[in-house]
Design a protein around this motif. Structure first.
Motif, PDB file in Angstrom:
ATOM      1  N   UNK A  40       0.830  -1.200   0.000  1.00  0.00           N
ATOM      2  CA  UNK A  40       0.000   0.000   0.000  1.00  0.00           C
ATOM      3  C   UNK A  40       0.867   1.255   0.000  1.00  0.00           C
ATOM      4  N   UNK A  41       1.927   1.254   0.794  1.00  0.00           N
ATOM      5  CA  UNK A  41       2.845   2.392   0.817  1.00  0.00           C
ATOM      6  C   UNK A  41       3.482   2.600  -0.551  1.00  0.00           C
ATOM      7  N   UNK A  42       3.898   1.513  -1.185  1.00  0.00           N
ATOM      8  CA  UNK A  42       4.534   1.624  -2.495  1.00  0.00           C
ATOM      9  C   UNK A  42       3.546   2.174  -3.534  1.00  0.00           C
ATOM     10  N   UNK A  56      12.829  10.394  -1.770  1.00  0.00           N
ATOM     11  CA  UNK A  56      13.736  10.135  -0.657  1.00  0.00           C
ATOM     12  C   UNK A  56      12.899   9.793   0.572  1.00  0.00           C
ATOM     13  N   UNK A  57      13.207   8.659   1.165  1.00  0.00           N
ATOM     14  CA  UNK A  57      12.443   8.162   2.307  1.00  0.00           C
ATOM     15  C   UNK A  57      13.320   8.243   3.556  1.00  0.00           C
ATOM     16  N   UNK A  66      12.392  -1.398  12.588  1.00  0.00           N
ATOM     17  CA  UNK A  66      12.550  -0.789  11.265  1.00  0.00           C
ATOM     18  C   UNK A  66      13.241  -1.707  10.266  1.00  0.00           C
ATOM     19  N   UNK A  67      13.698  -2.867  10.715  1.00  0.00           N
ATOM     20  CA  UNK A  67      14.529  -3.710   9.858  1.00  0.00           C
ATOM     21  C   UNK A  67      13.764  -4.217   8.634  1.00  0.00           C
ATOM     22  N   UNK A  72      12.542  -3.748   2.651  1.00  0.00           N
ATOM     23  CA  UNK A  72      11.565  -3.621   1.564  1.00  0.00           C
ATOM     24  C   UNK A  72      11.856  -2.390   0.706  1.00  0.00           C
ATOM     25  N   UNK A  73      12.138  -1.273   1.354  1.00  0.00           N
ATOM     26  CA  UNK A  73      12.409  -0.040   0.618  1.00  0.00           C
ATOM     27  C   UNK A  73      13.683  -0.146  -0.212  1.00  0.00           C
ATOM     28  N   UNK A  74      14.703  -0.778   0.361  1.00  0.00           N
ATOM     29  CA  UNK A  74      15.955  -0.941  -0.371  1.00  0.00           C
ATOM     30  C   UNK A  74      15.772  -1.877  -1.567  1.00  0.00           C
ATOM     31  N   UNK A  75      14.991  -2.932  -1.375  1.00  0.00           N
ATOM     32  CA  UNK A  75      14.743  -3.866  -2.487  1.00  0.00           C
ATOM     33  C   UNK A  75      14.011  -3.185  -3.640  1.00  0.00           C
TER      34      UNK A  75
END
Length: 391
Positions: A40-42, A56-57, A66-67, A72-75
């Motif tokens: 949903x965020x994506x 930029x996040x 946060x791990x 997920x964001x890095x992927x």
């Protein structure tokens, strides 16, 4: 540019999206801490920014919470920034006199901090995958501390049950003494033990170092001992030794996993005399991606080894103290590594002696050596070259 502030929590994450002109693209909304929430965020990000390269996040370093979202964001290839909670807290206070702190406010604060022009280094995949080494080194650190406390308990219990033993052996914390106390936890038990059995017990545990004469010496001392006969304390001693042995096995297993990773990394800092793979692993794990730091001074500040500064008018602190902020694990590793490097490397030994000759306390002089060590580690990691001792 589009900035996203995420306030991380256990069950949900509060998100806020704004562009570089200050236009709010999405007011604070919550996503669940699961795959559906991440998707949903994506989708929300793609709806306001077709090109994710312009996004930029930012999120706070909140440990294990946060791990997963960080991975997920890095992927997904998003530029992600992990912010120090102390930094964001001070930024929030600087923007308002009101003492208001909520998840919604924190999300807005992170986004505002991202768009304020503050120079920040993005979190890289190297840092993310370095978490395994960090996890192992910190886990070992905690296990070693647990073992140290148990060893103190053994010393305390021996003082009660068989105080004369400490003067008859080089250390209480050796295999032969633990084998003795695990079976005979007290002076009374040692005194009543058959001499042949006691001899065989000591010989097997010490690999032949202790013979019949040592068994006679221990039994005679036990018969004249002032130690108390307390079954509860004896049971506690046996259980404590059992826990120490279990921790020894666990620590060995952890160290084997650390060594396997360090062999793959093949870092040049291991060529510095006095830095083992254990201490080197903690240093590399806590620093992470060296490209995040422009200079060794930044690493010193991150470790909390830089001196504090306070100046106002004619007032200037003449005796600056160490800040002791940042990673306490990195500070511990650098400080203790400096002890061994100063012992094994001639140039560091001379440097420590020079600082001591200037009248500095040993701990202060050692902190200077730790700073010198950071500069060396930074240079070796950047160059990839092994350490060459000076003549």
């Amino acid at each position: 540019m589009i900035y996203v502030g995420i306030d991380v929590s256990k069950d949900k994450h509060d998100c806020y999206i704004v562009n570089s002109d200050g236009v709010v693209l999405a007011d604070v909304f919550s996503v669940e801490n699961n795959l559906d929430g991440f998707d949903l965020l994506l989708q929300r990000l793609k709806s306001v920014a077709p090109d994710l390269l312009n996004v930029k996040v930012g999120l706070e370093a909140t440990g294990h919470y946060s791990y997963n979202i960080l991975g997920f964001l890095l992927d997904k290839g998003l530029a992600t920034f992990v912010l120090n909670p102390l930094h964001t807290n001070l930024f929030r206070k600087s923007t308002s006199l009101r003492r208001t702190k909520t998840d919604r406010v924190d999300a807005r604060t992170i986004a505002a901090m991202m768009s304020s022009g503050i120079v920040l280094k993005s979190y890289t995949a190297i840092s993310y995958h370095n978490e395994e080494l960090k996890s192992l080194s910190r886990y070992r650190f905690d296990k070693v501390r647990q073992r140290a406390k148990l060893k103190q308990a053994v010393s305390r219990l021996v003082t009660i049950l068989f105080p004369e033993l400490e003067k008859l052996v080089p250390s209480l914390h050796i295999a032969s003494v633990y084998a003795l106390l695990a079976e005979l936890p007290g002076a009374k038990q040692v005194a009543s033990c058959q001499l042949t059995h006691l001899t065989n017990l000591l010989s097997a545990a010490s690999k032949g170092h202790y013979d019949r004469s040592k068994a006679v010496e221990l039994r005679n001392a036990a018969r004249r001992s002032i130690g108390s006969t307390m079954p509860a304390k004896s049971l506690e001693l046996q259980h404590t030794i059992r826990l120490i042995r279990e921790l020894d096995a666990e620590i060995s297993e952890i160290e084997a996993a650390i060594k396997q990773i360090m062999d793959q990394i093949a870092s040049p800092i291991l060529t510095i005399p006095g830095i083992s793979y254990r201490m080197g692993a903690m240093i590399l794990a806590e620093i992470g991606d060296f490209s995040r730091f422009d200079s060794p001074d930044k690493i010193l500040a991150y470790a909390g080894l830089s001196p504090s500064t306070y100046q106002s008018g004619k007032l200037d602190n003449a005796y600056a103290h160490m800040e002791k902020r940042g990673s306490r694990y990195l500070r511990y590793a650098l400080y203790n590594a400096a002890k061994y490097v100063c012992h094994w490397d001639a140039s560091f030994c001379a440097y420590l002696a020079k600082k001591r000759a200037e009248g500095k306390h040993y701990n202060v002089a050692l902190s200077h050596a730790a700073k010198k060590l950071v500069r060396l580690i930074f240079a070796l990691q950047r160059s990839g070259q092994p350490y060459c001792p000076t003549a």
